[in-house]
Design a protein around this motif. Structure first.
Motif, short mmCIF file in Angstrom:
data_model
loop_
_atom_site.label_atom_id
_atom_site.label_comp_id
_atom_site.label_asym_id
_atom_site.label_seq_id
_atom_site.Cartn_x
_atom_site.Cartn_y
_atom_site.Cartn_z
N VAL A 277 0.83 -1.21 0.00
CA VAL A 277 0.00 0.00 0.00
C VAL A 277 0.86 1.25 0.00
O VAL A 277 0.57 2.22 -0.70
CB VAL A 277 -0.94 0.01 1.23
N GLY A 278 1.95 1.24 0.75
CA GLY A 278 2.78 2.43 0.90
C GLY A 278 3.35 2.96 -0.40
O GLY A 278 3.48 4.18 -0.58
N SER A 279 3.70 2.07 -1.33
CA SER A 279 4.30 2.52 -2.58
C SER A 279 3.29 2.57 -3.74
O SER A 279 3.66 2.94 -4.85
CB SER A 279 5.46 1.60 -2.97
N ALA A 280 2.05 2.20 -3.47
CA ALA A 280 1.03 2.22 -4.53
C ALA A 280 0.67 3.65 -4.91
O ALA A 280 0.71 4.56 -4.07
CB ALA A 280 -0.21 1.47 -4.07
N GLU A 281 0.31 3.83 -6.19
CA GLU A 281 -0.03 5.17 -6.69
C GLU A 281 -1.49 5.48 -6.41
O GLU A 281 -2.33 5.55 -7.31
CB GLU A 281 0.25 5.26 -8.20
N ILE A 282 -1.79 5.66 -5.11
CA ILE A 282 -3.13 6.06 -4.68
C ILE A 282 -2.99 7.28 -3.80
O ILE A 282 -1.91 7.61 -3.33
CB ILE A 282 -3.85 4.91 -3.93
N LEU B 284 -6.74 7.65 0.55
CA LEU B 284 -7.07 6.23 0.39
C LEU B 284 -6.08 5.35 1.15
O LEU B 284 -6.47 4.34 1.75
CB LEU B 284 -7.12 5.86 -1.09
N LYS B 285 -4.81 5.74 1.18
CA LYS B 285 -3.84 4.98 1.98
C LYS B 285 -4.23 4.98 3.45
O LYS B 285 -4.16 3.94 4.12
CB LYS B 285 -2.43 5.56 1.81
N ALA B 286 -4.66 6.14 3.94
CA ALA B 286 -5.06 6.25 5.35
C ALA B 286 -6.32 5.42 5.63
O ALA B 286 -6.44 4.79 6.68
CB ALA B 286 -5.27 7.71 5.72
N LEU B 287 -7.24 5.40 4.68
CA LEU B 287 -8.45 4.60 4.85
C LEU B 287 -8.13 3.10 4.80
O LEU B 287 -8.70 2.30 5.55
CB LEU B 287 -9.50 4.97 3.80
N LEU B 288 -7.20 2.72 3.94
CA LEU B 288 -6.79 1.31 3.90
C LEU B 288 -6.09 0.90 5.19
O LEU B 288 -6.20 -0.25 5.62
CB LEU B 288 -5.90 1.05 2.69
#
Length: 198
Positions: free
Chosen positions: A88-93, A97-101
């Motif tokens: 998740v940390g390196s995904a292009e989002i 959305l990272k915080a919600l994940l």
């Protein structure tokens, strides 16, 4: 082999819905509201949360299904879904959305793992209270769905085309739409792969 007799020839939760239609209705209605209803999170983002939690729970059927459903509704497709599931940390989002994940991952571990710090971090990235609420409920619901599917030892096909076809149906019709009848040849193939008599 499933722990209950699934005569429909359908894999995963679809087979369980055919086995017990009385419970299928409310569960489909919940999925429809959470994943397709009006929301500031896109349908693709919500499906991504579902796929992510299902992956953390190692539920093959739900992970493959909702990864396909997310990919069909995200401009970046399966490439993005795979990136999120891998890291998740390196995904292009978006940071939101990272915080919600991160909240969804905490729910997967246990409800009390969701801390004020995680919620504050999501809000700092622009998440609304409803987005936080819905993320928690999607994650909690998918822990239930995953345990339902795996607790009854349902079959998960290996063929990505099965999930792509389901994604096409879900995107077009939603969760309340009945699945087409399984063709006899498909039912036999599914039963053979699942180790059931055809």
């Amino acid at each position: 082999m499933p722990h209950v007799s699934i005569d429909s020839g359908e894999p995963g939760i679809r087979g369980l819905f055919a086995f017990r239609p009385e419970t299928a209705g409310p569960l489909n209605a919940l999925a429809e509201v959470l994943l397709r209803g009006d929301n500031t999170l896109t349908r693709g983002e919500r499906e991504l949360i579902a796929a992510y939690v299902s992956g953390l729970n190692e539920c093959r059927y739900c992970t493959a299904s909702h990864a396909a459903f997310a990919a069909a509704q995200l401009p970046e497709g399966m490439h993005l879904v795979d990136r999120v599931r891998a890291d998740v940390g390196s995904a292009e989002i978006s940071p939101k959305l990272k915080a919600l994940l991160a909240i969804a991952a905490a729910v997967q571990k246990g409800g009390r793992e969701v801390t004020g710090d995680l919620v504050d971090a999501a809000k700092a990235e622009g998440a609304t209270e409803r987005e936080v609420h819905d993320t928690v409920l999607i994650a909690a619901a998918f822990c239930m769905f995953n345990r339902y599917v795996d607790g009854l030892a349902t079959y998960a096909p290996d063929d990505p085309a099965v999930y792509a076809a389901a994604a096409e149906r879900i995107v077009k019709h939603g969760y309340g739409y009945p699945a087409p009848a399984v063709a006899p040849a498909v039912a036999v193939a599914v039963a053979e792969q699942a180790g059931q008599p055809g």
